[in-house]
Design a protein around this motif. Sequence first.
Motif, PDB file in Angstrom:
ATOM      1  N   LEU A  61       0.831  -1.203   0.000  1.00 52.61           N
ATOM      2  CA  LEU A  61       0.000   0.000   0.000  1.00 52.61           C
ATOM      3  C   LEU A  61       0.869   1.258   0.000  1.00 52.61           C
ATOM      4  O   LEU A  61       0.593   2.224  -0.730  1.00 52.61           O
ATOM      5  CB  LEU A  61      -0.914  -0.005   1.228  1.00 52.61           C
ATOM      6  N   ALA A  62       1.908   1.265   0.834  1.00 50.34           N
ATOM      7  CA  ALA A  62       2.778   2.440   0.930  1.00 50.34           C
ATOM      8  C   ALA A  62       3.502   2.697  -0.385  1.00 50.34           C
ATOM      9  O   ALA A  62       3.586   3.846  -0.846  1.00 50.34           O
ATOM     10  CB  ALA A  62       3.780   2.246   2.066  1.00 50.34           C
ATOM     11  N   ILE A  63       4.016   1.639  -1.009  1.00 55.73           N
ATOM     12  CA  ILE A  63       4.768   1.804  -2.255  1.00 55.73           C
ATOM     13  C   ILE A  63       3.857   2.245  -3.392  1.00 55.73           C
ATOM     14  O   ILE A  63       4.201   3.149  -4.173  1.00 55.73           O
ATOM     15  CB  ILE A  63       5.499   0.496  -2.612  1.00 55.73           C
ATOM     16  N   VAL A  64       2.674   1.619  -3.500  1.00 59.79           N
ATOM     17  CA  VAL A  64       1.724   2.024  -4.539  1.00 59.79           C
ATOM     18  C   VAL A  64       1.286   3.468  -4.336  1.00 59.79           C
ATOM     19  O   VAL A  64       1.205   4.254  -5.286  1.00 59.79           O
ATOM     20  CB  VAL A  64       0.502   1.089  -4.549  1.00 59.79           C
ATOM     21  N   GLY A  65       1.013   3.840  -3.081  1.00 62.68           N
ATOM     22  CA  GLY A  65       0.638   5.222  -2.786  1.00 62.68           C
ATOM     23  C   GLY A  65       1.726   6.192  -3.208  1.00 62.68           C
ATOM     24  O   GLY A  65       1.455   7.238  -3.821  1.00 62.68           O
ATOM     25  N   PHE A  66       2.977   5.844  -2.904  1.00 56.17           N
ATOM     26  CA  PHE A  66       4.104   6.705  -3.286  1.00 56.17           C
ATOM     27  C   PHE A  66       4.202   6.862  -4.799  1.00 56.17           C
ATOM     28  O   PHE A  66       4.401   7.976  -5.311  1.00 56.17           O
ATOM     29  CB  PHE A  66       5.406   6.130  -2.727  1.00 56.17           C
ATOM     30  N   LEU A  67       4.066   5.727  -5.535  1.00 59.56           N
ATOM     31  CA  LEU A  67       4.194   5.797  -6.992  1.00 59.56           C
ATOM     32  C   LEU A  67       3.059   6.601  -7.618  1.00 59.56           C
ATOM     33  O   LEU A  67       3.273   7.340  -8.589  1.00 59.56           O
ATOM     34  CB  LEU A  67       4.222   4.387  -7.574  1.00 59.56           C
ATOM     35  N   LEU A  68       1.838   6.478  -7.067  1.00 56.49           N
ATOM     36  CA  LEU A  68       0.724   7.282  -7.574  1.00 56.49           C
ATOM     37  C   LEU A  68       0.958   8.762  -7.311  1.00 56.49           C
ATOM     38  O   LEU A  68       0.709   9.615  -8.181  1.00 56.49           O
ATOM     39  CB  LEU A  68      -0.585   6.826  -6.920  1.00 56.49           C
ATOM     40  N   VAL A  69       1.425   9.090  -6.119  1.00 53.61           N
ATOM     41  CA  VAL A  69       1.720  10.489  -5.790  1.00 53.61           C
ATOM     42  C   VAL A  69       2.817  11.021  -6.705  1.00 53.61           C
ATOM     43  O   VAL A  69       2.727  12.148  -7.218  1.00 53.61           O
ATOM     44  CB  VAL A  69       2.133  10.614  -4.305  1.00 53.61           C
ATOM     45  N   ARG A  70       3.836  10.207  -6.918  1.00 55.49           N
ATOM     46  CA  ARG A  70       4.945  10.634  -7.775  1.00 55.49           C
ATOM     47  C   ARG A  70       4.468  10.903  -9.202  1.00 55.49           C
ATOM     48  O   ARG A  70       4.837  11.919  -9.814  1.00 55.49           O
ATOM     49  CB  ARG A  70       6.031   9.563  -7.778  1.00 55.49           C
TER      50      ARG A  70
END
Length: 240
Positions: free
Chosen positions: A212-221
């Motif tokens: 969840l954290a990694i996917v959230g980061f990539l979407l934000v990026r």
Amino acid sequence: MSVAFAASLAALALLDSTSVGTLFVPVVLMLSPGRPRVVPILYYLATITVFYLTIGVLVALGGGVLRTGLGSVFAGDRGYWLELAAGVALFALSFRFDPKRRAAKGKSPTATWTERVHRTTGSRRALIALAIMAGTLEVATMFPYLGAIAMLAGVAWPIQVAVLAVYCVVMVLPALLLLALRTALSERVTPILERANTWFQRHATSATGWILAIVGFLLVRDAAYQLGFFAQMGGASAGS
């Protein structure tokens, strides 16, 4: 498609490659004594690949219809702001996953899947059914895949399908690599498979939070890039 964009999609695909359905179940199948039953395992991997691709196409198609019906909501930068909000929400949600508390709740999910795998007894039909079951149960938690579909929202439809197909192939590449090593090197690969199996049993409950954290980061990026945040930061740095 930029290199950074492709790298983000590849990272999401590799995250998906570590799920129970795409890696743990194949590892358990490969740990069977003697030479692995290659063809049935390939049937399993092909089935879950096609299943993921079908779900991806349906979700992307549904999203396209939704964007058409709510064009004013997703038009221009609004869609990227929604992607940014979704990424922040997923990142915040990741902190709610407490591995110790979740591990204390009954039987481990990996133990349940191990029992299911052993009941297939190498039957091709049973393995295909197992792959469909694994994909179906993981639909609600395929966050990397949903993140990839969200990132492809502005891409032409034929390219979306082609990219999703490549994504699904990358998703099963680690399992295919392990199967090739298991076939070529036989029992010499068993320690690697056993370590992978042990890792899943210990960390399966905490993996969702990290994903969840990694996917959230990539979407934000991705949203920040599309909205020009990085360009503004670069311009500000140059100006100072």
